[in-house]
Enzyme design. Structure first.
Site, PDB file in Angstrom:
ATOM      1  N   GLU A   1      37.615  40.077  44.893  1.00 30.48           N
ATOM      2  CA  GLU A   1      38.087  40.025  43.766  1.00 30.48           C
ATOM      3  C   GLU A   1      38.369  38.599  42.711  1.00 30.48           C
ATOM      4  O   GLU A   1      38.961  37.756  44.064  1.00 30.48           O
ATOM      5  CB  GLU A   1      39.041  40.975  43.116  1.00 30.48           C
TER       6      GLU A   1
ATOM      7  N   THR B   1      37.619  39.989  36.370  1.00 29.34           N
ATOM      8  CA  THR B   1      38.877  40.557  36.328  1.00 29.34           C
ATOM      9  C   THR B   1      39.062  39.999  34.812  1.00 29.34           C
ATOM     10  O   THR B   1      37.738  38.940  34.062  1.00 29.34           O
ATOM     11  CB  THR B   1      40.199  40.479  36.498  1.00 29.34           C
ATOM     12  N   TYR B   2      39.570  40.617  33.968  1.00 26.58           N
ATOM     13  CA  TYR B   2      38.992  40.439  32.547  1.00 26.58           C
ATOM     14  C   TYR B   2      40.399  40.019  31.926  1.00 26.58           C
ATOM     15  O   TYR B   2      41.609  41.018  32.145  1.00 26.58           O
ATOM     16  CB  TYR B   2      38.570  41.583  31.383  1.00 26.58           C
TER      17      TYR B   2
ATOM     18  N   HIS C   1      35.514  43.425  34.224  1.00 20.90           N
ATOM     19  CA  HIS C   1      36.172  44.190  34.393  1.00 20.90           C
ATOM     20  C   HIS C   1      36.111  43.878  32.660  1.00 20.90           C
ATOM     21  O   HIS C   1      36.523  42.794  31.988  1.00 20.90           O
ATOM     22  CB  HIS C   1      37.288  43.930  34.868  1.00 20.90           C
TER      23      HIS C   1
ATOM     24  N   ARG D   1      42.790  49.527  30.489  1.00 23.95           N
ATOM     25  CA  ARG D   1      43.131  49.879  29.333  1.00 23.95           C
ATOM     26  C   ARG D   1      43.813  48.785  28.684  1.00 23.95           C
ATOM     27  O   ARG D   1      43.899  47.864  27.883  1.00 23.95           O
ATOM     28  CB  ARG D   1      44.433  50.590  29.410  1.00 23.95           C
TER      29      ARG D   1
ATOM     30  N   ASP E   1      47.304  45.650  30.380  1.00 18.78           N
ATOM     31  CA  ASP E   1      49.003  46.152  30.273  1.00 18.78           C
ATOM     32  C   ASP E   1      49.373  45.641  28.458  1.00 18.78           C
ATOM     33  O   ASP E   1      48.726  45.185  28.327  1.00 18.78           O
ATOM     34  CB  ASP E   1      49.799  45.325  31.054  1.00 18.78           C
TER      35      ASP E   1
ATOM     36  N   HIS F   1      51.162  55.083  37.873  1.00 16.11           N
ATOM     37  CA  HIS F   1      51.719  54.023  36.870  1.00 16.11           C
ATOM     38  C   HIS F   1      52.573  53.861  36.330  1.00 16.11           C
ATOM     39  O   HIS F   1      53.703  54.683  36.218  1.00 16.11           O
ATOM     40  CB  HIS F   1      50.273  54.022  35.981  1.00 16.11           C
TER      41      HIS F   1
ATOM     42  N   LYS G   1      40.137  61.035  33.174  1.00 19.01           N
ATOM     43  CA  LYS G   1      39.141  59.725  33.236  1.00 19.01           C
ATOM     44  C   LYS G   1      38.036  60.170  33.918  1.00 19.01           C
ATOM     45  O   LYS G   1      36.700  59.241  33.131  1.00 19.01           O
ATOM     46  CB  LYS G   1      39.879  58.338  33.839  1.00 19.01           C
TER      47      LYS G   1
ATOM     48  N   GLN H   1      44.994  50.104  42.374  1.00 19.85           N
ATOM     49  CA  GLN H   1      46.290  49.785  42.567  1.00 19.85           C
ATOM     50  C   GLN H   1      46.775  48.835  43.966  1.00 19.85           C
ATOM     51  O   GLN H   1      46.297  49.776  44.868  1.00 19.85           O
ATOM     52  CB  GLN H   1      47.440  50.167  42.034  1.00 19.85           C
TER      53      GLN H   1
END
Ligand code: FAD
Length: 291
Positions: free
Chosen positions: A17, A48-49, A77, A107, A109, A152, A168, A179
Site C-alpha cells: 500500500e 489510499t485516498y 481507494h 466511508r 473517518d 470498528h 457491504k 485493518q
C-alpha cells in the site's frame, strides 16, 4: 487486471500500500517511492485516498502510473462520507477515464467537525452507500471494502459490525482488506466468525510493519489495535535505536506473514507506507516462501 481474478489464482502473494502526497511539492518524491515499490513486482498495489479528498487527483495519477508503466495491478481507494451525489458521480467518472479497474469503497473517518454536523442530510453515510452508487453508475469495477478483526471503533459490538460487513458484501463487494492487527489469533477468530455469518469473499489481511517507536502510538490511536506483550517488549528494548527498531519491526511483520501463509492465507497486504526499503526487505525475507 481485476483483483477478483488475481485472488482466484493459486499460490502465495504479497501486495503493498502507498499513499498520495499531501502537497504538490511532495508529489515527485512520493511518485518515485511508489515506482521503487512497483519495481518489486507485488501482486498489486493499493493507493489510499487522502481524508477530505483534497489530493484525490494524486491517488488516480499514482495508480495510473504504476499500472501503465510497471504493469502492476492497482487498487484505488475512494471515500464518500459527507460527499454529495454529484461529487461521487464525478469521482467515479474520473476513475473510469483513468482506466481504474479496482476500487476500495470506504466511508472515511469522521473528523470532529463531521461528528458534530447534521448527518441526516448526508447523501453518503456509510461505505455501503458508495458501493450502491458505484453499482448504479454501471461502472464495471471490482469493488473491495474494509473490515476490522478487532471491531470498528464506532461499533457497539462485533455482531453488529459483522452484520454491516455482510450488507457491504451483499451489495456487491468482491473482497475485503483488514485493518492492521498485531496478533494473528485475532484474525483467525474473526475469519471463523465472518465465515459462520456467510461472508465467503476473499479476505486480505493487512500487516503494518512498525519501523520506528513513534509509529506505535499513532498506529494504536488510528486502529485501536491490541499490542501483544511480545511486540511491546520489542519496542521497549529497541525503540531508542532507529536502526534496531526498524530491523525488529520488519522481523515482526515478516514473522506475522509467515504464520498467515502457514495457516492457509494466500494473499497478504503490507502497509508499506511509501517506504521502498521496508517493502524490499520484507519481500526478500520471504523470497523462497513466495517462490
Ligand atoms: P463503514 O463500512 O461504513 O463502517 C463504519 C461504521 O459504521 C462501522 O462501525 C460499521 O459497523 C457501521 N455501519 C455500517 N453500515 C451501517 C448501517 N447501515 N447502520 C449503522 N451502522 C453501520 N480512510 C481514508 O480516508 N482513506 C483511505 O484510503 C482509507 N483506506 C482504508 C483501508 C483499509 C483496509 C481500512 C481498514 C481503512 C481505511 N481507511 C481509509 C479508514 C476508514 O475510512 C475508516 O476506518 C472509517 O472509519 C470506516 O470506513 P468503512 O469503509 O469501514 O466504513
Amino acid at each position: 487486471m481485476k483483483l477478483s481474478e488475481l485472488f482466484s489464482v493459486p499460490g502465495l502473494s504479497l501486495s503493498f500500500e502507498v499513499f498520495p502526497p499531501k502537497t504538490d511539492t511532495a508529489f515527485q518524491s512520493v511518485k518515485t517511492a511508489t515506482e521503487e515499490i512497483a519495481k518489486l513486482r507485488p501482486s498489486f498495489m493499493s493507493v489510499t485516498y487522502g481524508a477530505g479528498g483534497g489530493t484525490s487527483r494524486y491517488t488516480l495519477e499514482i495508480a495510473k502510473n504504476i499500472k501503465e508503466h510497471y504493469q502492476v495491478p492497482t487498487l484505488a481507494h475512494l471515500t464518500c462520507v459527507s460527499s454529495t451525489k454529484e461529487t461521487v458521480k464525478t469521482k467515479i467518472e474520473e476513475m473510469k477515464a483513468a482506466g481504474i479497474q479496482n476500487v476500495m469503497a470506504l466511508r472515511g473517518d469522521l473528523t470532529p467537525e463531521l461528528k458534530n454536523s447534521d448527518r441526516g442530510s448526508w447523501d453518503f453515510r456509510y461505505a455501503i452507500d458508495l458501493i450502491h452508487a458505484i453499482k448504479e453508475s454501471g461502472a464495471d469495477f471490482c469493488i473491495g471494502a474494509a473490515c476490522y478483526p478487532e471491531i470498528h471503533p464506532e461499533s457497539a459490538n462485533q455482531a453488529d459490525d459483522i452484520r454491516h460487513l455482510k450488507e457491504k458484501v451483499d451489495a456487491g463487494c468482491s473482497f475485503l482488506t483488514t485493518q492492521m492487527f498485531f496478533d494473528n489469533n485475532l484474525l483467525y477468530n474473526f475469519l471463523y466468525k465472518i465465515r459462520e455469518a456467510g461472508i465467503t469473499v476473499p479476505v486480505i489481511p493487512g500487516v503494518m510493519p512498525i519501523t520506528n517507536a513513534n509509529q506505535v502510538e499513532r498506529a494504536i490511536h488510528l486502529s485501536g489495535s491490541f499490542m501483544p506483550q511480545r511486540f511491546k517488549s520489542l519496542v521497549d528494548k529497541f525503540g531508542h535505536s532507529p536502526a534496531a527498531m526498524k530491523q525488529a519491526g520488519i522481523a515482526y511483520a515478516t514473522d506475522q506473514i509467515i504464520d498467515l501463509f502457514a495457516n492457509g492465507i494466500c494473499n497478504v497486504h503490507v502497509y508499506s507506507m511509501n517506504k521502498p526499503d521496508v517493502a524490499e526487505k520484507i519481500q526478500s525475507n520471504l523470497s523462497d516462501i513466495l517462490g
